[in-house]
Design a protein around this motif. Structure first.
Motif, short mmCIF file in Angstrom:
data_model
loop_
_atom_site.label_atom_id
_atom_site.label_comp_id
_atom_site.label_asym_id
_atom_site.label_seq_id
_atom_site.Cartn_x
_atom_site.Cartn_y
_atom_site.Cartn_z
N ALA A 1 4.88 -7.56 -8.32
CA ALA A 1 3.73 -8.30 -7.80
C ALA A 1 3.83 -8.56 -6.29
O ALA A 1 2.91 -8.22 -5.53
CB ALA A 1 3.55 -9.60 -8.57
N PRO A 2 4.94 -9.14 -5.81
CA PRO A 2 5.03 -9.31 -4.35
C PRO A 2 5.12 -7.99 -3.59
O PRO A 2 4.63 -7.88 -2.47
CB PRO A 2 6.31 -10.15 -4.16
CG PRO A 2 7.08 -9.99 -5.42
CD PRO A 2 6.08 -9.77 -6.50
N LEU A 3 5.73 -6.97 -4.21
CA LEU A 3 5.80 -5.65 -3.57
C LEU A 3 4.40 -5.10 -3.35
O LEU A 3 4.09 -4.59 -2.26
CB LEU A 3 6.62 -4.69 -4.43
CG LEU A 3 6.67 -3.24 -3.96
CD1 LEU A 3 7.36 -3.15 -2.60
CD2 LEU A 3 7.38 -2.36 -4.98
N GLY A 4 3.54 -5.20 -4.37
CA GLY A 4 2.18 -4.72 -4.23
C GLY A 4 1.43 -5.46 -3.14
O GLY A 4 0.69 -4.86 -2.36
N TYR B 1 -1.70 -2.49 -9.60
CA TYR B 1 -2.82 -3.35 -10.00
C TYR B 1 -3.08 -4.46 -8.98
O TYR B 1 -4.22 -4.84 -8.76
CB TYR B 1 -2.58 -3.93 -11.39
CG TYR B 1 -2.84 -2.92 -12.48
CD1 TYR B 1 -4.12 -2.41 -12.67
CD2 TYR B 1 -1.83 -2.46 -13.31
CE1 TYR B 1 -4.38 -1.45 -13.65
CE2 TYR B 1 -2.07 -1.52 -14.29
CZ TYR B 1 -3.35 -1.01 -14.46
OH TYR B 1 -3.60 -0.07 -15.43
N VAL B 2 -2.01 -4.95 -8.35
CA VAL B 2 -2.20 -5.93 -7.28
C VAL B 2 -2.96 -5.28 -6.12
O VAL B 2 -3.93 -5.83 -5.58
CB VAL B 2 -0.85 -6.49 -6.80
CG1 VAL B 2 -1.02 -7.30 -5.51
CG2 VAL B 2 -0.23 -7.38 -7.88
N GLY B 3 -2.52 -4.07 -5.74
CA GLY B 3 -3.18 -3.36 -4.65
C GLY B 3 -4.61 -2.98 -5.00
O GLY B 3 -5.52 -3.08 -4.16
N LEU B 4 -4.83 -2.57 -6.24
CA LEU B 4 -6.18 -2.20 -6.68
C LEU B 4 -7.11 -3.40 -6.66
O LEU B 4 -8.25 -3.32 -6.17
CB LEU B 4 -6.11 -1.61 -8.09
CG LEU B 4 -7.44 -1.13 -8.70
CD1 LEU B 4 -8.00 0.05 -7.91
CD2 LEU B 4 -7.23 -0.74 -10.17
N GLY C 1 0.17 -1.64 4.61
CA GLY C 1 -0.10 -0.21 4.64
C GLY C 1 -1.39 0.19 3.97
O GLY C 1 -1.76 1.37 3.99
N GLY C 2 -2.07 -0.77 3.34
CA GLY C 2 -3.32 -0.45 2.66
C GLY C 2 -3.08 0.17 1.30
O GLY C 2 -1.95 0.39 0.86
N LEU C 3 -4.18 0.49 0.62
CA LEU C 3 -4.08 1.04 -0.73
C LEU C 3 -3.40 2.40 -0.76
O LEU C 3 -2.75 2.74 -1.74
CB LEU C 3 -5.48 1.14 -1.34
CG LEU C 3 -5.52 1.55 -2.81
CD1 LEU C 3 -4.83 0.52 -3.69
CD2 LEU C 3 -6.97 1.75 -3.29
#
Length: 394
Positions: free
Chosen positions: A144-147, A19-22, A154-156
């Motif tokens: 959260a920090p991992l995302g 969700y962080v990445g999204l 590395g991008g989505l």
């Protein structure tokens, strides 16, 4: 039990990272309105399908349904990753993935509610619930920090592949590690619709189960807006800055983890009544947020977090113990539907109440209503429990 707790933590960490990445990726390719569409559109198919997912969870094997749902998630994430590499990132792709994930969640979530009762003895349900909650709390801090790191470097595509790997781990754990000790009692209705009608009829005639469903549905609608809207507005209007908001949330998360540890050791006679009365303290914390000075907000957040850790474990176990096993999926889906369908209205209504009055009034009103709901529910489950014990003696 340990395999279930570990898989829950991995699943939650992967979800948070996703969700962080999204959210970050949506902000890069579209307008704020488009980003809001991406983050919210998944709730629509979930809300539409959730009740049917609950009925299916009571007809089919819950563990197999969860495995198939995870396999579907893996296929979607891998296919979406390939699409991004070939055609690039787009709003349409993000919306499509969010919609499919919402639909799969509508099948996965009710099925997951049928498993704890089948995995452990009744007296171990609190430990299972508390351990799962502790794992998900820790996973939030890690996910959260991992995302953020994954999407930054590395991008989505990287985020999606890592999330897919987490679903592989969960599917394998469900297939080979999580072994229910009891069979799942299947519903006997002629159709899914008949099962849905029977599920509502069951709640109508079972006082304790109905009271817990109402209490579960109401508590999130009370505390959610206070934390998501009220705390932000209080921090902003007081001029404390976003860093303090982060510390307030961290305080609540740490306190919730501590509360989960307390729940593992504490064994009250009536889990439902104990958990509901603990939430009266949480209601007081919600009311405090609107009026107390900055340092006292930490006390309020600790009250909210600690009671959440204790009550969630106790009430989850009480729910599993109280609801007829053949109705667990349907009852679980009704509780989750309140979050999906009514939470946006609760958030909007709470914000409107702040605009019409003040933060202190809005938090106070919700805190009082929250406390009254929990006291009503605690009285109902206690009377029903006492009546059941009297019936057993006679």
């Amino acid at each position: 039990m340990h395999g279930w707790i570990l898989s829950a933590g991995i699943s939650w960490a992967g979800d948070v990272a996703w969700y962080v990445g999204l959210a970050w990726s949506a902000a890069q390719v579209t307008t704020p309105a488009g980003a809001g569409l991406v983050m919210g559109i998944g709730a629509l198919p979930k809300a539409l399908i959730l009740l049917y997912g609950g009925a299916l969870a009571d007809r089919l094997d819950g563990r197999r349904t969860m495995i198939l749902a995870n396999l579907a998630r893996i296929v979607v994430l891998v296919a979406a990753s390939a699409a991004v590499l070939v055609w690039g990132l787009s709003l349409g792709l993000l919306v499509a993935v969010a919609v499919v994930f919402g639909a799969v969640d509508a099948l996965y979530t009710p099925a997951s509610g049928t498993l704890p009762r089948r995995m452990v003895r009744s007296e171990d349900l609190v430990k299972l619930s508390a351990g799962t909650q502790l794992a998900t709390r820790l996973a939030t801090f890690a996910g959260a920090p991992l995302g953020g790191l994954l999407v930054a470097h590395g991008g989505l595509v990287t985020v999606m592949l890592v999330d897919a790997a987490s679903f592989v781990v969960i599917a394998l754990a469900l297939a080979f590690v999580v072994k229910p000790r009891l069979p799942q009692p299947a519903s006997s209705g002629r159709s899914v619709r008949a099962d849905l009608r029977d599920g509502f009829a069951y709640l109508k005639r079972d006082v304790r189960a109905r009271t817990l469903v109402i209490a579960f549905s109401g508590l999130n609608l009370c505390v959610g807006p206070v934390l998501a809207v009220g705390l932000v507005q209080r921090t902003h209007q007081a001029g404390w800055g976003p860093a303090w908001y982060g510390w307030f949330e961290a305080c609540s998360g740490i306190a919730a983890a501590a509360g989960a540890l307390v729940a593992i050791r504490w064994k009250p006679a009536d889990l439902a009544r104990s958990g509901l009365l603990a939430l009266v303290v949480q209601a007081a914390g919600c009311a405090m947020i609107g009026v107390v000075p900055r340092l006292a907000v930490f006390v309020a957040m600790a009250m909210i977090g600690c009671t959440a850790g204790i009550a969630s474990a106790q009430l989850s176990a009480a729910f599993q113990q109280s609801v007829d096993p053949s109705y667990l999926g349907r009852s679980f889906s009704i509780v989750n539907l309140s979050d999906e369908a009514l939470m946006p209205l609760a958030m909007t209504g709470f914000g409107a109440l702040i605009s019409l009055s003040s933060i202190s009034v809005a938090c106070g009103v919700v805190g009082v209503l929250f406390a009254l709901l929990m006291l009503w529910a605690a009285t109902r489950v206690h009377v029903d429990s006492a009546g059941a014990r009297l019936g057993e003696r006679t």
